[in-house]
Design a protein around this motif. Structure first.
Motif, PDB file in Angstrom:
ATOM      1  N   ALA A 146       0.830  -1.213   0.000  1.00  0.00           N
ATOM      2  CA  ALA A 146       0.000   0.000   0.000  1.00  0.00           C
ATOM      3  C   ALA A 146       0.859   1.256   0.000  1.00  0.00           C
ATOM      4  N   THR A 147       2.075   1.135   0.517  1.00  0.00           N
ATOM      5  CA  THR A 147       2.940   2.297   0.703  1.00  0.00           C
ATOM      6  C   THR A 147       3.822   2.563  -0.508  1.00  0.00           C
ATOM      7  N   THR A 149       4.015   3.413  -3.901  1.00  0.00           N
ATOM      8  CA  THR A 149       3.030   3.934  -4.835  1.00  0.00           C
ATOM      9  C   THR A 149       3.555   4.072  -6.255  1.00  0.00           C
TER      10      THR A 149
ATOM     11  N   ARG B 182       1.605  12.866   5.033  1.00  0.00           N
ATOM     12  CA  ARG B 182       1.160  11.488   4.937  1.00  0.00           C
ATOM     13  C   ARG B 182      -0.308  11.489   4.524  1.00  0.00           C
ATOM     14  N   LYS B 213      -9.106  -1.377   6.498  1.00  0.00           N
ATOM     15  CA  LYS B 213      -7.954  -1.861   5.744  1.00  0.00           C
ATOM     16  C   LYS B 213      -7.213  -0.707   5.085  1.00  0.00           C
ATOM     17  N   LEU B 214      -5.908  -0.704   5.268  1.00  0.00           N
ATOM     18  CA  LEU B 214      -5.091   0.325   4.610  1.00  0.00           C
ATOM     19  C   LEU B 214      -5.029   0.012   3.121  1.00  0.00           C
ATOM     20  N   LEU B 215      -5.507   0.942   2.316  1.00  0.00           N
ATOM     21  CA  LEU B 215      -5.507   0.723   0.877  1.00  0.00           C
ATOM     22  C   LEU B 215      -4.298   1.367   0.225  1.00  0.00           C
ATOM     23  N   LEU B 216      -3.981   2.568   0.683  1.00  0.00           N
ATOM     24  CA  LEU B 216      -2.889   3.295   0.047  1.00  0.00           C
ATOM     25  C   LEU B 216      -2.307   4.277   1.043  1.00  0.00           C
ATOM     26  N   ARG B 217      -1.001   4.366   1.031  1.00  0.00           N
ATOM     27  CA  ARG B 217      -0.347   5.366   1.874  1.00  0.00           C
ATOM     28  C   ARG B 217       0.720   6.071   1.053  1.00  0.00           C
ATOM     29  N   ASP B 218       0.597   7.380   1.005  1.00  0.00           N
ATOM     30  CA  ASP B 218       1.593   8.153   0.285  1.00  0.00           C
ATOM     31  C   ASP B 218       2.264   9.053   1.309  1.00  0.00           C
ATOM     32  N   VAL B 303      -2.506   2.147  -8.709  1.00  0.00           N
ATOM     33  CA  VAL B 303      -2.112   1.343  -7.563  1.00  0.00           C
ATOM     34  C   VAL B 303      -3.323   0.986  -6.719  1.00  0.00           C
ATOM     35  N   ARG B 304      -3.596  -0.262  -6.601  1.00  0.00           N
ATOM     36  CA  ARG B 304      -4.623  -0.771  -5.687  1.00  0.00           C
ATOM     37  C   ARG B 304      -5.928   0.006  -5.782  1.00  0.00           C
TER      38      ARG B 304
END
Lengths: 298, 355
Positions: A146-147, A149, B182, B213-218, B303-304
């Motif tokens: 998930a991190t 990207t 974040r 649920k963590l889907l995406l982390r930038d 992504v996801r």
């Protein structure tokens, strides 16, 4: 066969509980490790030749393991990735010329530093976490997924992570699996994380490395040193430097220092604090797909 | 709740009972389809302004402001946002968010947190001006987006997060001390009630243990105190003065996502002779050529379930124009698509911060 295996495991645990620095002890320890190995293999129902007891002492397991993992012939395909170097170099040539014009070698040295910095804040926290808590490696793998990207970086990481797991399954497991199987440590051995970082931490832990500060540093050091080697190898193939210069850089005190700094920096960062510290790396790497010609997959 | 008017339930009592820097925006749709600000609370140094929407407005707009146009060290903003089903909310700012220098090395950092709950069938647009961290500033930004419907993708978002080098006129070029941003996107169930509509609940500390649920982390972390080799942060940024990240997800933005993907696929290839004089260049989008001339670099990733766009550039205006072009789906001549996704979903006037 199975009964014998069970018996020897018991003795092995007893001997390894009182380690003394005598040669005799070391020998018996090796013997016990070998029998432990046989037991593990028996559990996997793999037929093994019975170990002869009169072998000279082999190098300690970590050295053997490190030589394998640091081998550029390790079939995980790292040679196919430049971690953004190829794209970086292509983009640099588009920039308005600055004087003095940087040499290919200085461009490479710069990218090496930035890349190590970036990896230390994005990937290293996950190696550390996977090594320390191997039972939560799948959750870590998902968080890393998930991190991460950048599409190109994702593909590179997944490809090498999966390959590392297959090397483990096909080649290493019979010799190195030292944990789990319902043992006291209770580390599950059947997980197969996708990404390179988490699987590196997990697989090295499965190899029986102890969860100590020092070992963990070695785990991360070898990973990052491999990263440098892959970058230098890519640089040679991109004709930025020759093979002798590549070795010269690899042997340099500076690379050693950079890698140690990256180990140290990454070790202080928790999984939740991980993030990209060199934003341009994501752009260069992401734009790798837009190169007209390319040698590497990342 | 009975009167179907666009009013807020804000009262002076609830204003004073909430902690400093807290805020709450709660959008509700009353039957038949009346968009209302069910709640709008805030406390200094945070300020929220909601212009009265015109009768047929497709969305509500709230401006997120700070008194004095900036945040000093120790300021802490905690904003909660709830967009109920069929709600449309756009958050904007009026000028860049200035982050002033940390008073003393031991002063607390400046913190902005935001938790946004996007219910099924609702859309949320975050189009602020860039964050502008001044020299020696220490800033932490943490934005959490809780999407309730990720199966049919009807919890929709467009989020822009961008940062500039500081006050260039004062020779500030990434002279900040530390900058951390974040953006986290979670898939949550309706029952995961980390967000409730009650007033005074605005203080999300962002540390709830379970959040779906963590889907995406930038995450971007800039450390101005660290040297890499002998390179400062400014040198590491490679003459880029601005970095932008856009994250898009949801059914209403399907066309927008396709548009951006296609544009990225059609980017002139790097290293293909000289792309601007080449005969081939006619095939290339004029706007792409312009972007390249303006020193804009960009990359798009799927992504996801999200589309994530990264843009950087050597000057603010070029990046602004580029991002505006992307989000308004301009054609080859730079004309926005008539019914572009964002305008269709939220109405006109959404690109204020990009003008």
């Amino acid at each position: 066969m199975t009964m014998e295996g069970q018996n020897t495991t018991t003795t092995a645990t007893i001997t390894s509980e009182k380690p003394e620095e005598t040669l005799e002890d070391l020998r018996s320890q090796i013997a016990s490790l070998q029998s432990q190995l046989a037991a593990a293999k028996a559990q996997l129902e793999i037929k093994v030749p019975s170990p002869s007891t009169n072998l000279p002492p082999s190098p300690s397991p970590p050295l053997h393991l490190w030589l394998l993992l640091a081998d550029s012939a390790l079939p995980i395909g790292s040679f196919a990735f430049s971690s953004g170097l190829e794209s970086y170099i292509s983009h640099r040539s588009l920039r308005p010329s600055i004087s003095p014009k940087p040499t290919p070698r200085s461009e490479l040295a710069r990218f090496l530093r930035l890349s190590l910095l970036s990896v230390s804040t994005t990937t290293v926290p996950f190696i550390t976490a996977a090594f320390k808590s191997p039972s939560s490696v799948l959750a870590l793998d998902d968080t890393f997924d998930a991190t991460t990207t950048c599409e190109v970086a994702r593909r590179a990481s997944i490809s090498q992570g999966r390959a590392l797991c297959s090397v483990w399954d096909k080649s290493f497991v019979s010799s190195f699996l030292k944990v789990g199987g319902g043992g006291e440590d209770g580390i599950p051995t059947h997980y197969r994380p996708d990404h390179f970082g988490p699987s590196w931490g997990y697989i090295t832990r499965l190899s029986g490395l102890k969860d100590t500060e020092e070992t963990l540093e070695q785990v991360v050091f070898v990973f990052l040193f491999n990263h440098v080697k892959a970058l230098l190898s890519a640089a040679v193939r991109l004709s930025l430097i020759g093979p002798y210069v590549a070795q010269q850089i690899l042997a340099s005190e500076e690379v050693g220092r950079l890698v140690r700094m990256a180990v140290e920096r990454g070790g202080r960062i928790g999984v939740e604090e991980a993030g990209q510290s060199v934003p341009t790396v994501d752009l260069w790497q992401g734009r790798h797909e837009r190169l007209y010609t390319r040698i590497f997959n990342s | 709740m009975e009167p179907a008017t666009t009013t807020t339930t804000t009262s002076t009592a609830s204003q004073s009972s909430i902690p400093a820097g807290d805020g709450l925006i709660h959008v509700r749709v009353l039957p038949p389809s009346k968009l209302t600000l069910y709640q709008l609370n805030y406390k200094y140094p945070l300020k929220l302004i909601s212009p009265a929407p015109s009768q047929w407005a497709k969305s509500l707009t709230v401006f997120v402001l700070s008194y004095g146009g900036g945040l000093v060290s120790g300021d802490e903003v905690n904003l909660r946002v709830v967009v109920e089903s069929r709600g449309r909310l756009c958050l904007q700012t009026q000028g860049s968010t200035k982050i002033f220098k940390q008073k003393t090395p031991s002063s607390p950092p400046t913190i902005q947190r935001m938790i946004v709950r996007v219910q099924p069938g609702s859309s949320f647009l975050l189009l602020p001006d860039p964050v502008q961290p001044f020299a020696e500033s220490n800033y932490i930004q943490h934005q959490i987006f809780e999407l309730e419907d990720i199966t049919d993708d009807t919890s929709s978002i467009v989020v822009l997060d961008w940062v500039t080098e500081g006050r260039a006129a004062r020779d500030e070029h990434w002279s900040l001390k530390r900058f951390e941003s974040r953006n986290e996107f979670f898939g949550v169930k309706e029952s995961d009630t980390t967000t409730t509509g009650t007033s005074g609940d605005g203080g999300g500390n962002g540390s709830e243990s379970v959040r779906g649920k963590l889907l995406l982390r930038d995450a971007m972390i800039l450390d101005g105190e660290m040297l890499c080799g002998d390179e400062t942060l400014r040198e590491r940024q490679d003459s880029q003065t601005i970095f932008a990240t856009a994250v898009i997800r949801g059914k209403p933005f399907k066309k927008l996502i396709e548009y951006i993907k296609t544009r990225y696929a059609n980017e002139p290839r790097i290293g293909q002779k000289r792309w601007d004089t080449d005969d081939d260049s006619r095939k290339h989008n004029r706007i792409e050529v312009e972007a390249r001339n303006n020193g804009v670099l960009w990359a798009a990733s799927s992504v996801r379930g999200f589309l994530l766009v990264k843009v950087s550039g050597v000057e603010m205006e070029g990046v602004k124009r580029f991002v505006r072009g992307l989000l308004s789906e301009v054609n080859e001549d730079g004309v926005p698509r008539e019914n572009g996704c964002i305008t269709e979903e939220f109405g006109t006037g959404m690109f204020r911060c990009l003008e």
